[in-house]
Design an enzyme around this catalytic site. Structure first.
Site, PDB file in Angstrom:
ATOM      1  N   PHE A   1      10.058  14.462   6.129  1.00 10.92           N
ATOM      2  CA  PHE A   1      10.390  13.659   7.302  1.00 10.92           C
ATOM      3  C   PHE A   1       9.176  13.491   8.225  1.00 10.92           C
ATOM      4  CE2 PHE A   1      12.062  14.157  11.768  1.00 10.92           C
ATOM      5  CZ  PHE A   1      12.410  12.828  11.949  1.00 10.92           C
TER       6      PHE A   1
ATOM      7  N   ARG B   1       2.999  -8.528  26.186  1.00 15.60           N
ATOM      8  CA  ARG B   1       2.869  -7.097  26.443  1.00 15.60           C
ATOM      9  C   ARG B   1       1.449  -6.657  26.134  1.00 15.60           C
ATOM     10  NH1 ARG B   1       7.562  -4.587  25.975  1.00 15.60           N
ATOM     11  NH2 ARG B   1       9.353  -5.869  25.502  1.00 15.60           N
TER      12      ARG B   1
ATOM     13  N   ARG C   1      -2.126  -1.708  15.497  1.00 16.45           N
ATOM     14  CA  ARG C   1      -1.724  -2.710  14.509  1.00 16.45           C
ATOM     15  C   ARG C   1      -1.005  -3.898  15.139  1.00 16.45           C
ATOM     16  NH1 ARG C   1       3.180  -0.847  11.199  1.00 16.45           N
ATOM     17  NH2 ARG C   1       4.073  -1.531  13.181  1.00 16.45           N
TER      18      ARG C   1
HETATM   19  C1  D61 Z   1       7.642  13.937  13.121  1.00 11.42           C
HETATM   20  C2  D61 Z   1       8.441  12.975  12.537  1.00 11.42           C
HETATM   21  C3  D61 Z   1       8.699  11.807  13.210  1.00 11.42           C
HETATM   22  C4  D61 Z   1       8.156  11.589  14.463  1.00 11.42           C
HETATM   23  C5  D61 Z   1       7.362  12.573  15.033  1.00 11.42           C
HETATM   24  C6  D61 Z   1       7.111  13.747  14.337  1.00 11.42           C
HETATM   25  C7  D61 Z   1       6.839  12.376  16.291  1.00 11.42           C
HETATM   26  C8  D61 Z   1       7.102  11.235  16.957  1.00 11.42           C
HETATM   27  C9  D61 Z   1       7.878  10.243  16.403  1.00 11.42           C
HETATM   28  C10 D61 Z   1       8.421  10.416  15.156  1.00 11.42           C
HETATM   29  C11 D61 Z   1       8.152   9.017  17.171  1.00 11.42           C
HETATM   30  C12 D61 Z   1       7.172   7.958  16.782  1.00 11.42           C
HETATM   31  C13 D61 Z   1       7.401   6.656  17.431  1.00 11.42           C
HETATM   32  C14 D61 Z   1       6.501   5.645  16.750  1.00 11.42           C
HETATM   33  C15 D61 Z   1       7.146   4.319  16.645  1.00 11.42           C
HETATM   34  N1  D61 Z   1       7.226   3.727  17.952  1.00 11.42           N
HETATM   35  C16 D61 Z   1       8.350   3.233  18.434  1.00 11.42           C
HETATM   36  O1  D61 Z   1       9.393   3.240  17.830  1.00 11.42           O
HETATM   37  C17 D61 Z   1       8.233   2.644  19.837  1.00 11.42           C
HETATM   38  O2  D61 Z   1       9.310   3.057  20.651  1.00 11.42           O
HETATM   39  C18 D61 Z   1       9.091   4.328  21.244  1.00 11.42           C
HETATM   40  C19 D61 Z   1      10.325   4.756  22.054  1.00 11.42           C
HETATM   41  C20 D61 Z   1      11.526   4.999  21.181  1.00 11.42           C
HETATM   42  C21 D61 Z   1      11.278   6.078  20.168  1.00 11.42           C
HETATM   43  C22 D61 Z   1      12.422   6.128  19.255  1.00 11.42           C
HETATM   44  C23 D61 Z   1      12.285   7.091  18.107  1.00 11.42           C
HETATM   45  C24 D61 Z   1      11.435   6.829  17.054  1.00 11.42           C
HETATM   46  C25 D61 Z   1      11.400   7.644  15.948  1.00 11.42           C
HETATM   47  C26 D61 Z   1      12.240   8.744  15.866  1.00 11.42           C
HETATM   48  C27 D61 Z   1      13.116   9.026  16.947  1.00 11.42           C
HETATM   49  C28 D61 Z   1      13.104   8.190  18.056  1.00 11.42           C
HETATM   50  C29 D61 Z   1      13.994  10.101  16.854  1.00 11.42           C
HETATM   51  C30 D61 Z   1      14.040  10.882  15.735  1.00 11.42           C
HETATM   52  C31 D61 Z   1      13.180  10.602  14.673  1.00 11.42           C
HETATM   53  C32 D61 Z   1      12.278   9.573  14.737  1.00 11.42           C
HETATM   54  C33 D61 Z   1       8.161   1.140  19.765  1.00 11.42           C
HETATM   55  O3  D61 Z   1       9.322   0.619  19.205  1.00 11.42           O
HETATM   56  C34 D61 Z   1       9.121  -0.522  18.434  1.00 11.42           C
HETATM   57  C35 D61 Z   1      10.408  -1.280  18.359  1.00 11.42           C
HETATM   58  O4  D61 Z   1      11.128  -1.321  19.359  1.00 11.42           O
HETATM   59  O5  D61 Z   1      10.684  -1.854  17.299  1.00 11.42           O
HETATM   60  C36 D61 Z   1       7.852   0.626  21.152  1.00 11.42           C
HETATM   61  O6  D61 Z   1       8.682  -0.018  21.778  1.00 11.42           O
HETATM   62  O7  D61 Z   1       6.710   0.909  21.566  1.00 11.42           O
END
Ligand code: D61
Ligand code: MG
Length: 418
Positions: free
Chosen positions: A289, A229, A219
């Site tokens: 969640f 990037r 997206r």
């Molecule tokens: C179940 C529920 C939630 C889940 C899951 C399973 C499995 C994985 C995830 C959530 C994480 C999904 C990440 C998708 C969104 N991408 C990003 O935010 C990118 O950053 C990645 C590195 C940091 C991850 C931080 C994160 C995200 C969600 C969480 C968590 C930690 C901890 C707990 C719960 C949820 C993306 O960031 C965009 C930005 O900076 O605005 C990037 O830099 O690529």
């Protein structure tokens, strides 16, 4: 006004009204702020300010200890990601910083004041976050620290290497999102809210993260391109253009959309594993969640499929659609119904001459296969006569309520919508 965009969709208007009037009990944040320490309260403020997509669902987790651990897990990784994303930090400083980031969790004074990113506050107030990290049960600390270490090291891998093959695409997504899924699953099991198998089956929890991250990467093509990037794998875009940036050029629109469709097909392959993962969840709040971000992702992929607007701006779902999906994703059968609805929509729209058409059909059928259910998810744009008169009344009444609901939900829904 959101109401207007959804006006042609009576079902969405009903969902919006129900949501606005507080019919979102399933995802209501648990309010125990009175018993929370000042530092923990500050952490929840940081969560609300940095995560539009996850703040509401994290705050709705029933088990208090698990909720706090998830909140801290989020903030620690958001801080790490803020370092990764900050293009003003030279690689010579950034690489060692990412690799040793987990050590900051045990240093009560560590903070970073030189970031220029929008979420820099989590780095500037890191002592508050690391303090609350150290208040968590040792099992939770261990999981968070391990994932932080692996993610920090993983993030540096693709500073030195290009994203070429599909295996490398999976590898990058594993570092930044698959590891989140793995860590979360370990927290769920450690809290006893979920069975041991959820935390042990790292293959499936990785796949949950891959589905969310791939959807974001697909997206956000244009946004990432404008910021210099690149997260699309060369093995795919190389078949359609000689430079990734050429996909944004009007004259290449046919090839660009074909490239987009191939990547979406790759992401759709993950659906059966995501369903299998969710089928193991027992706790209602943990289920919500996990399921809400997944249904938002399939909705986003459907909207992006064969859509040249991805190369011209941001493609998002309507607010009414997001709310309807969110409120409808409280059990596996309903999640399957939503998944099969959007998969069927894609299946119907596959262009006969698309180079990936056969593969897309096969992948959609596999997804439909695992999503078989008696439930159905319908979207309607027919105006029943009663609806027409009701809507005027509801419109007038809800205008009053519109601004009264917690800002958490509004920004949560907005993060997925137009
Ligand atoms: C179940 C529920 C939630 C889940 C899951 C399973 C499995 C994985 C995830 C959530 C994480 C999904 C990440 C998708 C969104 N991408 C990003 O935010 C990118 O950053 C990645 C590195 C940091 C991850 C931080 C994160 C995200 C969600 C969480 C968590 C930690 C901890 C707990 C719960 C949820 C993306 O960031 C965009 C930005 O900076 O605005 C990037 O830099 O690529
Ligand atoms: Mg990042």
């Amino acid at each position: 006004m959101e109401f207007v965009k959804s006006f042609a969709h009576p079902d969405e208007v009903m969902a919006l009204v129900k949501f606005k009037m507080g019919g979102c009990q399933a995802v209501m944040p648990k309010s125990d702020t009175k018993t929370m320490s000042e530092t923990l309260k500050k952490c929840y403020v940081h969560l609300t300010n940095t995560s539009r997509s996850f703040a509401a669902v994290i705050q709705a987790i029933d088990d208090v200890a698990l909720r706090h651990a998830t909140c801290i897990f989020y903030l620690v990784l958001r801080a790490l990601d803020t370092v990764e994303d900050d293009m003003t930090i030279p690689n010579s400083i950034k690489i060692p910083m990412l690799k040793s980031f987990h050590k900051n969790l045990l240093d009560k004074n560590w903070k970073y004041m030189d970031s220029k990113e929008k979420d820099k506050l989590v780095l500037e107030d890191f002592p508050t976050i690391s303090y609350e990290f150290r208040q968590l049960k040792p099992v939770y600390q261990q999981v968070i620290s391990d994932i932080c270490q692996q993610m920090g090291a993983g993030m540096t891998v693709f500073f030195e290497r290009d994203l070429i093959t599909l295996a490398e695409w999976d590898e990058y997504c594993h570092y930044v999102a698959g590891l989140v899924g793995i860590g979360l699953s370990k927290l769920f099991s450690a809290s006893k809210q979920e069975d041991e198998i959820v935390g042990k089956d790292t293959y499936l929890s990785n796949r949950m993260g891959l589905f969310l991250q791939k959807t974001n990467i697909i997206r956000d093509y244009l946004e990432d391109q404008l910021e210099g990037r690149a997260f699309w794998p060369r093995a795919v875009w190389g078949k359609y253009a000689s430079e990734l940036g050429d996909l944004a050029k009007e004259e290449n629109v046919d090839k660009s959309v074909q490239c987009l469709n191939e990547l979406i097909t790759n992401a759709l392959e993950l659906i059966p594993d995501c369903i299998k993962y969710m089928s193991r969840l027992k706790d209602q709040s943990v289920f919500n969640f996990c399921a809400i971000p997944q249904v938002m992702a399939i909705g986003t992929l459907e909207r992006c499929y064969n859509n040249s607007k991805v190369f011209k701006g941001v493609v998002k779902i309507r607010k009414g659609e997001a709310v309807k999906m969110m409120m409808g994703s409280t059990n596996l059968e309903q999640v399957k119904a939503i998944m099969s609805h959007f998969t069927s929509q894609i299946l119907r729209r596959i262009p006969a001459n698309d180079p990936t058409a056969n593969r897309t059909r096969e992948v959609c059928r596999q997804a439909l296969d695992v999503c078989q259910t008696k439930h159905e998810y319908t979207t309607s744009s027919i105006f029943p006569p009663l609806y027409m008169s009701c809507i005027l009344m509801i419109g007038a009444i809800s205008y009053k309520y519109w601004s009264e609901i917690s800002a958490v939900y509004d920004s949560f829904v907005e993060s997925y919508t137009t």
